[in-house]
Design a protein around this motif. Structure first.
Motif, mmCIF file in Angstrom:
data_model
loop_
_atom_site.group_PDB
_atom_site.id
_atom_site.type_symbol
_atom_site.label_atom_id
_atom_site.label_comp_id
_atom_site.label_asym_id
_atom_site.label_seq_id
_atom_site.Cartn_x
_atom_site.Cartn_y
_atom_site.Cartn_z
ATOM 1 N N THR A 1 61.747 69.280 66.780
ATOM 2 C CA THR A 1 61.597 70.648 67.270
ATOM 3 C C THR A 1 61.265 70.674 68.752
ATOM 4 O OG1 THR A 1 60.854 71.365 65.096
ATOM 5 C CG2 THR A 1 60.286 72.785 66.962
ATOM 6 N N THR B 1 64.984 71.770 58.603
ATOM 7 C CA THR B 1 63.565 72.020 58.859
ATOM 8 C C THR B 1 63.295 72.165 60.353
ATOM 9 O OG1 THR B 1 63.130 69.642 58.729
ATOM 10 C CG2 THR B 1 62.728 70.950 56.734
ATOM 11 N N ILE C 1 64.459 75.639 61.369
ATOM 12 C CA ILE C 1 63.514 76.662 60.908
ATOM 13 C C ILE C 1 62.266 76.672 61.787
ATOM 14 C CG2 ILE C 1 61.965 77.313 59.012
ATOM 15 C CD1 ILE C 1 64.206 76.247 57.097
ATOM 16 N N GLU C 2 61.714 75.504 62.055
ATOM 17 C CA GLU C 2 60.511 75.438 62.885
ATOM 18 C C GLU C 2 60.798 75.906 64.310
ATOM 19 O OE1 GLU C 2 56.788 72.464 63.800
ATOM 20 O OE2 GLU C 2 58.766 71.545 63.542
ATOM 21 N N TRP D 1 60.893 79.640 64.358
ATOM 22 C CA TRP D 1 59.554 80.196 64.189
ATOM 23 C C TRP D 1 58.764 80.120 65.497
ATOM 24 C CZ3 TRP D 1 54.577 78.214 64.491
ATOM 25 C CH2 TRP D 1 53.588 79.075 64.025
ATOM 26 N N ASP E 1 65.498 87.259 57.494
ATOM 27 C CA ASP E 1 64.551 86.207 57.822
ATOM 28 C C ASP E 1 65.320 84.883 57.917
ATOM 29 O OD1 ASP E 1 61.582 85.255 57.840
ATOM 30 O OD2 ASP E 1 62.603 83.950 56.393
ATOM 31 N N ALA F 1 64.370 81.721 57.955
ATOM 32 C CA ALA F 1 63.985 80.673 57.001
ATOM 33 C C ALA F 1 64.619 80.927 55.638
ATOM 34 C CB ALA F 1 62.471 80.580 56.882
ATOM 35 N N ASP F 2 64.578 82.177 55.166
ATOM 36 C CA ASP F 2 65.216 82.504 53.883
ATOM 37 C C ASP F 2 66.705 82.175 53.919
ATOM 38 O OD1 ASP F 2 62.895 83.430 52.695
ATOM 39 O OD2 ASP F 2 63.332 85.548 53.063
ATOM 40 N N MET G 1 68.255 80.012 55.821
ATOM 41 C CA MET G 1 68.453 78.558 55.869
ATOM 42 C C MET G 1 68.207 77.936 54.499
ATOM 43 S SD MET G 1 69.657 77.442 58.706
ATOM 44 C CE MET G 1 69.278 75.694 58.646
ATOM 45 N N HIS G 2 67.280 78.483 53.724
ATOM 46 C CA HIS G 2 67.072 77.976 52.365
ATOM 47 C C HIS G 2 68.364 78.138 51.565
ATOM 48 C CE1 HIS G 2 62.934 77.645 53.397
ATOM 49 N NE2 HIS G 2 62.568 78.871 53.077
#
Length: 129
Positions: free
Chosen positions: A7, A38, A41-42, A45, A90, A92-93, A95-96
């Motif tokens: 990141t 990950t 996502i980080e 964020w 969102d 993160a959602d 990317m899940h």
């Protein structure tokens, strides 16, 4: 040799807030690299919470990363997740959902995820009561 980027490498690349580390980050992306889900996502964020980036700027920055010529591996459907982020979802959602390789459905209690994912989601969204 292929590097997986952390990141902090993406943050220096996208923000340039530390000139020395930004220079190193720019040199690293001149060689083949991968970015994991990950890390995406980080990165999103931190850019939103610490740097105050809005959805448009964040989407532009993340697209720039996945479009780099030496990005040999980025998460499947990352571009779709970025598009959904820009549309109000969102990240993160999304990317899940985007990285649920091998699944045919994504199960969630979050009633809004299916709507935010839209009809073009890479798999069907199953909202549970």
């Amino acid at each position: 040799m292929i590097r997986a980027l952390d990141t902090n490498i993406l943050l220096r690349l996208l923000t340039g807030d530390d000139a020395d580390q930004a220079r190193v980050a720019r040199s690293i992306i001149d060689e083949d690299f991968i970015v994991t889900a990950t890390v995406f996502i980080e990165t999103a964020w931190v850019l939103r919470s610490r740097y105050g980036w809005n959805r448009t700027k964040l989407a532009q920055g993340l697209r720039m990363v996945i479009d780099l010529p030496h990005a040999v591996s980025v998460p499947d459907h990352a571009a779709w997740a970025i598009d959904r982020l820009e549309a109000g979802a969102d990240f993160a959602d999304m990317m899940h959902i985007a990285t649920a390789a091998g699944a045919t459905r994504f199960a969630t209690f979050d009633q809004g995820v299916a709507k935010k994912a839209g009809a073009a989601a890479p798999l069907s969204i199953e909202t549970l009561a």
